[in-house]
Structures are given as C-alpha cells and as structure tokens.
Design an enzyme around this catalytic site. Sequence first.
Site, PDB file in Angstrom:
ATOM      1  N   VAL A   1       4.655   3.830   7.987  1.00  0.00           N
ATOM      2  CA  VAL A   1       4.327   2.884   9.039  1.00  0.00           C
ATOM      3  C   VAL A   1       3.123   3.375   9.840  1.00  0.00           C
ATOM      4  O   VAL A   1       2.951   4.581  10.078  1.00  0.00           O
ATOM      5  CB  VAL A   1       5.539   2.658   9.971  1.00  0.00           C
TER       6      VAL A   1
ATOM      7  N   GLY B   1      -6.973   0.957   2.639  1.00  0.00           N
ATOM      8  CA  GLY B   1      -7.991   1.974   2.852  1.00  0.00           C
ATOM      9  C   GLY B   1      -7.719   2.895   4.014  1.00  0.00           C
ATOM     10  O   GLY B   1      -6.695   3.563   4.057  1.00  0.00           O
ATOM     11  N   LEU B   2      -8.637   2.900   4.999  1.00  0.00           N
ATOM     12  CA  LEU B   2      -8.551   3.873   6.090  1.00  0.00           C
ATOM     13  C   LEU B   2      -8.606   3.186   7.446  1.00  0.00           C
ATOM     14  O   LEU B   2      -9.134   2.070   7.579  1.00  0.00           O
ATOM     15  CB  LEU B   2      -9.668   4.912   5.976  1.00  0.00           C
TER      16      LEU B   2
ATOM     17  N   CYS C   1       2.897   7.273  10.455  1.00  0.00           N
ATOM     18  CA  CYS C   1       2.782   7.761   9.076  1.00  0.00           C
ATOM     19  C   CYS C   1       4.013   8.567   8.655  1.00  0.00           C
ATOM     20  O   CYS C   1       3.955   9.345   7.694  1.00  0.00           O
ATOM     21  CB  CYS C   1       1.512   8.582   8.889  1.00  0.00           C
TER      22      CYS C   1
ATOM     23  N   ALA D   1      -6.004   7.580   9.626  1.00  0.00           N
ATOM     24  CA  ALA D   1      -4.915   7.362   8.671  1.00  0.00           C
ATOM     25  C   ALA D   1      -5.447   6.737   7.390  1.00  0.00           C
ATOM     26  O   ALA D   1      -6.461   6.032   7.393  1.00  0.00           O
ATOM     27  CB  ALA D   1      -3.842   6.461   9.287  1.00  0.00           C
ATOM     28  N   ILE D   2      -4.729   6.982   6.305  1.00  0.00           N
ATOM     29  CA  ILE D   2      -5.084   6.429   5.002  1.00  0.00           C
ATOM     30  C   ILE D   2      -3.842   5.846   4.356  1.00  0.00           C
ATOM     31  O   ILE D   2      -2.774   6.461   4.349  1.00  0.00           O
ATOM     32  CB  ILE D   2      -5.687   7.511   4.083  1.00  0.00           C
ATOM     33  N   GLY D   3      -3.988   4.649   3.825  1.00  0.00           N
ATOM     34  CA  GLY D   3      -2.946   4.026   3.020  1.00  0.00           C
ATOM     35  C   GLY D   3      -3.622   3.131   2.004  1.00  0.00           C
ATOM     36  O   GLY D   3      -4.273   2.151   2.387  1.00  0.00           O
TER      37      GLY D   3
ATOM     38  N   ARG E   1       0.843  -1.199   0.000  1.00  0.00           N
ATOM     39  CA  ARG E   1       0.000   0.000   0.000  1.00  0.00           C
ATOM     40  C   ARG E   1       0.875   1.244   0.000  1.00  0.00           C
ATOM     41  O   ARG E   1       2.079   1.194   0.241  1.00  0.00           O
ATOM     42  CB  ARG E   1      -0.901   0.020   1.244  1.00  0.00           C
ATOM     43  N   GLY E   2       0.259   2.407  -0.224  1.00  0.00           N
ATOM     44  CA  GLY E   2       0.959   3.659  -0.055  1.00  0.00           C
ATOM     45  C   GLY E   2       1.036   4.023   1.424  1.00  0.00           C
ATOM     46  O   GLY E   2       0.455   3.367   2.285  1.00  0.00           O
TER      47      GLY E   2
END
Length: 238
Positions: free
Chosen positions: A86, A162-163, A180, A149-151, A82-83
């Site tokens: 950590v 996702g989130l 992050c 957080a989002i990745g 994922r994007g």
Amino acid sequence: MSGGGARRVLEAWRLGVVKYGDTLKLQERLVADRRAGRVPDLVLSLQHPPTYTFGKRRTDHNLLVPESSLAGLGAELHRTERGGDVTFHGPRQAVLYPILSLRDVGLGARRYVEGLEAAMVEVASLYGVEARPRGRCTGVWVGDRKIGAIGVRISSGFTSHGLAFNIDPDLGYFKHIVPCGIANKDVTSLRQEAKVELPPDEVIHHQLVQSLAKTFRFTDVKVKDDSECTEMVYSAAA
C-alpha cells in the site's frame, strides 16, 4: 551523447493532475498499443489527487483506518495489479509511469527497478540530499526515511506503473497506512531534506524524466504537453 549512432527517443507525456482511475485505463491502453507497435517507448509524468493504492498482494491490513473513512479524508482507494504494498499518492508528489519494452531497452526486471531508483537518487542529489536504495526494501531512502516509492507491473516484457517521488506532499496522509508495508519507518520529502530552495514542481518532474532517459540510454526526450498541445525535443544528455 554525440556521434552518428542511432537516436533513441523517449516520449514524455506531461499530464498535470490526473485521477488515479483515469491513469489506470490510460496505462492499459498504452501497454496494448506499445505491444502492438502503435506507440513508442514513453513515460507519463503527472500528479494524482489524494489516493491510496494497494498492489496485487492485497495487504489490506496495512490500511490503518476503516476504508469507509477515506472519503472524509478526501482520498480515494484503488486496488491494482502492480507490485509492492500500500502507498499514497497526492499533490506535490512526482509520479512517473514508464510504458517501455524491456527487450528494446535491453534490461531485465531487476535492472529496470534499479534504474528507477537511480533516477530518484540523482534528482535528490541535485538538492544536496543523499538518498539511496535499501537492499530488499524497494525504493529510495534518506537514512531511515523513505522519499521515493516504486511499484511496477511487467507483462510480457512491457512495463506500467512506476515511481512516486515526494517533492512536498502532505505527509499526514501516510500516517493512515503502513507505507509500502514497512513498519516503524518514516516517510520524508525533498522539501524536508533539501539543503537549498526548491524550484517549481514542473522543474523536478522534468529532471526526473531526464534522469530516467539517461539511465535507460535514450538519446533524446520528446515532451508532449497535454495542457498546451505542444511538443518539444531535448537531449537526454543535456
């Protein structure tokens, strides 16, 4: 929404507490199924046992304790594609993993991420919490404290990961990482920031799914409850 227009249904799979590695395998299978048209647009709604995850950049320096010590903390570590940087997942944190065709939803990558942020902002506002995005710092913040957080991973226009929205997790786990990859910023939770008493976590999961569905212009949500093997359909505009 009303009228005779086409109904767009989002499936929501309520999975309870699931090990992170199991959801990685599930997401891989579901993305392949979504690409082949075997499943519709859907979102996994769940929580994880204590788990640290890295994104594809592999910023291991943002883990502040030896990897060998994580078992003593009761936590696992996973490296993903994922994007993002950590982060930590754990009990009392709402996690949503949308498996969507962005072409069908009619969004590009940036607008998709903004939609995830908007869903968390809306749910926070239900409890008197003024949350907002912070420009290039992906996610949702209450002042200088990160609450969501989002990745994401987008492969050939299909989404996964996702989130993660902090309802009331053990924030002590975040002290072992640079969350992050953003130093000198605190992490917070809905419990810490809310002006009112919170309902059960399941209600907040439901509200996040509903907000996500409205944001991405789904008219209805079909809930699949893994624990009860039941289905329920409700309007996303309710």
